[in-house]
Scaffold this motif. Structure first.
Motif, mmCIF file in Angstrom:
data_model
loop_
_atom_site.group_PDB
_atom_site.id
_atom_site.type_symbol
_atom_site.label_atom_id
_atom_site.label_comp_id
_atom_site.label_asym_id
_atom_site.label_seq_id
_atom_site.Cartn_x
_atom_site.Cartn_y
_atom_site.Cartn_z
ATOM 1 N N SER A 25 -24.643 0.773 -68.267
ATOM 2 C CA SER A 25 -24.171 1.859 -69.124
ATOM 3 C C SER A 25 -24.728 3.203 -68.689
ATOM 4 O O SER A 25 -24.395 4.234 -69.255
ATOM 5 C CB SER A 25 -24.588 1.606 -70.576
ATOM 6 N N THR A 36 -20.064 -0.110 -67.155
ATOM 7 C CA THR A 36 -19.479 -0.847 -68.268
ATOM 8 C C THR A 36 -19.359 0.133 -69.427
ATOM 9 O O THR A 36 -20.304 0.837 -69.745
ATOM 10 C CB THR A 36 -20.384 -2.031 -68.672
ATOM 11 N N ASP A 37 -18.177 0.187 -70.040
ATOM 12 C CA ASP A 37 -17.984 1.166 -71.111
ATOM 13 C C ASP A 37 -18.778 0.772 -72.363
ATOM 14 O O ASP A 37 -19.144 -0.379 -72.561
ATOM 15 C CB ASP A 37 -16.496 1.336 -71.436
ATOM 16 N N ARG A 38 -19.057 1.764 -73.178
ATOM 17 C CA ARG A 38 -19.915 1.587 -74.359
ATOM 18 C C ARG A 38 -19.344 0.560 -75.346
ATOM 19 O O ARG A 38 -20.085 -0.207 -75.932
ATOM 20 C CB ARG A 38 -20.120 2.927 -75.059
ATOM 21 N N LYS A 39 -18.036 0.510 -75.509
ATOM 22 C CA LYS A 39 -17.441 -0.451 -76.445
ATOM 23 C C LYS A 39 -17.676 -1.880 -75.976
ATOM 24 O O LYS A 39 -18.013 -2.752 -76.776
ATOM 25 C CB LYS A 39 -15.950 -0.206 -76.616
ATOM 26 N N THR A 40 -17.535 -2.122 -74.694
ATOM 27 C CA THR A 40 -17.777 -3.455 -74.150
ATOM 28 C C THR A 40 -19.228 -3.862 -74.359
ATOM 29 O O THR A 40 -19.523 -5.002 -74.752
ATOM 30 C CB THR A 40 -17.414 -3.504 -72.653
ATOM 31 N N LYS A 42 -21.290 -2.706 -76.666
ATOM 32 C CA LYS A 42 -21.448 -2.923 -78.108
ATOM 33 C C LYS A 42 -20.937 -4.305 -78.495
ATOM 34 O O LYS A 42 -21.622 -5.061 -79.180
ATOM 35 C CB LYS A 42 -20.698 -1.839 -78.873
ATOM 36 N N ASP A 43 -19.740 -4.660 -78.034
ATOM 37 C CA ASP A 43 -19.144 -5.952 -78.361
ATOM 38 C C ASP A 43 -19.997 -7.110 -77.847
ATOM 39 O O ASP A 43 -20.187 -8.109 -78.538
ATOM 40 C CB ASP A 43 -17.729 -6.056 -77.783
ATOM 41 N N GLU A 46 -23.227 -7.455 -79.880
ATOM 42 C CA GLU A 46 -22.904 -8.069 -81.172
ATOM 43 C C GLU A 46 -22.695 -9.569 -81.010
ATOM 44 O O GLU A 46 -23.199 -10.363 -81.808
ATOM 45 C CB GLU A 46 -21.644 -7.440 -81.775
ATOM 46 N N GLN A 58 -26.930 2.474 -79.828
ATOM 47 C CA GLN A 58 -26.050 3.425 -80.501
ATOM 48 C C GLN A 58 -26.777 4.717 -80.859
ATOM 49 O O GLN A 58 -26.149 5.766 -80.959
ATOM 50 C CB GLN A 58 -25.432 2.786 -81.736
#
Length: 64
Positions: A25, A36-40, A42-43, A46, A58
């Motif tokens: 990131s 790697t994008d932030r949403k990936t 984060k997912d 999680e 975050q």
């Protein structure tokens, strides 16, 4: 290398994967396919149950 306090990890066995995600990131110069994008991220955090690492991510704790 990203500094990752051990008390943030919920599961020690996730350390390698978490470090890899956080490194990818980075805002440092890199080829686009190496990021790697932030949403990936984060997912994936999680899905691994690493809520404390996710919260720190975050909040920008791992930004360079």
């Amino acid at each position: 290398m990203i500094y990752l306090p051990s008390d943030l990890l919920n599961k020690a066995e996730n350390e390698r994967r978490v470090r890899n995600l956080l490194e990818r990131s980075s805002n440092d110069v890199a080829f686009e396919w190496e990021r790697t994008d932030r949403k990936t991220i984060k997912d994936e955090l999680e899905a691994m149950g690493e809520d404390k690492v996710l919260d720190a991510f975050q909040k920008g704790m791992f930004s360079r």
